[in-house]
Design an enzyme around this catalytic site. Structure first.
Site: not given
Length: 332
Positions: A201, A252, A322
């Site tokens: 990520r 998320s 995130e």
């Protein structure tokens, strides 16, 4: 293989550079500025709540949405001439913007759209503003495999390339061939996937002044379009059935601290449904924070920190966000 792109007026960079020096002080006193020789409008005090999936955020001091790369280059050149900080905004789907808004020039890239695909080789080139879910369906209908996992990611190609977006054991790094990058000096350069510095990520582009303008992916050609499309649709239905897309969210919130999932840790900490103001830990999926209607960025920010402290207390695990938080937030 062909590329389609809407025809628009093109900014002349040298003309912009010369004229903006002359008009610097007077231009910044106007509510709308048109870059010389174009219909490329820079507007003042534009609310960013309508430009993020959370539907929160204060105003941009200045906002522009260029429709081609030349206008993007001209916008960045203008910001440089005026000594304005620049923030690049795609779909705003992985972003929490402060209630105080953002200083300088916010550049929205969602209008940078064109795509080119070759069904024989599987090579696909798309502009940064293209929607990931739309791209997933388009390539599926052309019998190209490799993006079925991405159909539920509510973002743009540019954002996905920067953050190495992923789902269901797939990610951008697996299929990216190269990305066209706008450098701070206004020139374009092609980065290979090896140069992107990909990890879970993240990439070397995060936190940099490098701007993705387009990306080329290698997909697998020759599949039955009906089968690939059916798989892609099933993935979309699964996401819709297991994640709370009925209310504004950023997707998320936290990265998964392997071997655990962030959602499981949050749920086991008893936080499903917990609420601060109008921001709530989603009852359907604990790694989502949803805007129940009228939430502020401050509500969401406070809830993020509450979750982190609660999980740290219960599991001695530090959850890493995130979602990218930009602007000024009150310390907690």
């Amino acid at each position: 293989m062909s590329i389609s792109q809407a025809t628009v007026d093109v900014c002349n960079i040298s003309e912009v550079s010369t004229n903006t020096r002359k008009a610097a002080k007077s231009n910044l006193n106007k509510n709308v500025i048109y870059l010389p020789g174009t219909d490329c409008a820079i507007k003042s005090q534009v609310s960013l709540s309508g430009h993020t999936s959370y539907r929160v955020g204060g105003p941009a001091e200045w906002y522009v949405a260029p429709r081609n790369i030349e206008m993007l280059q001209a916008s960045i050149e203008y910001a440089k001439e005026q000594q304005l900080p620049v923030t690049i905004l795609g779909a705003g789907s992985n972003l929490l913007v402060s209630d105080r808004g953002l200083p300088g020039l916010v550049i929205g890239t969602r209008h940078l759209r064109y795509s080119s695909l070759d069904p024989d080789t599987g090579l696909v080139t798309v502009a940064a503003g293209e929607s990931i879910p739309s791209l997933a369906m388009e390539v599926a209908e052309n019998g190209l495999e490799g993006l079925e996992w991405s159909v539920g990611i509510p973002g743009t190609v540019g954002g996905a390339v920067v953050m190495n977006a992923g789902a269901q054991n797939g990610c951008i790094a697996d299929i990216l061939v190269s990305a066209q990058i706008l450098l701070p000096d206004g020139t374009l350069r092609t980065f290979t996937v090896e140069e992107m510095g990909y990890a879970y990520r993240t990439s070397k582009l995060q936190g940099s002044k490098l701007v993705v303008t387009q990306a080329t992916f290698q997909l697998q050609p020759g599949a039955d379009p009906a089968i690939v499309t059916a798989t892609t649709k099933r993935n979309k239905e699964y996401r819709l059935n297991t994640q709370p897309y009925d209310k504004p969210s950023c997707g998320s919130v936290f990265r998964n601290p392997k071997p655990y999932s962030a959602g499981w840790l949050i749920e086991q900490s008893g936080l499903k449904g917990f609420q601060i103001g109008k921001a709530q830990v989603a009852p359907r999926h604990a790694n989502f924070i949803i805007n129940c209607g009228g939430a502020s960025a401050g509500d969401i920010f406070s809830l993020i920190h509450h979750i982190q402290s609660h999980v740290q207390e219960h599991w001695s695990i530090a959850l890493e966000p995130e979602v990218k938080m930009i602007g000024e937030f009150l310390a907690i």
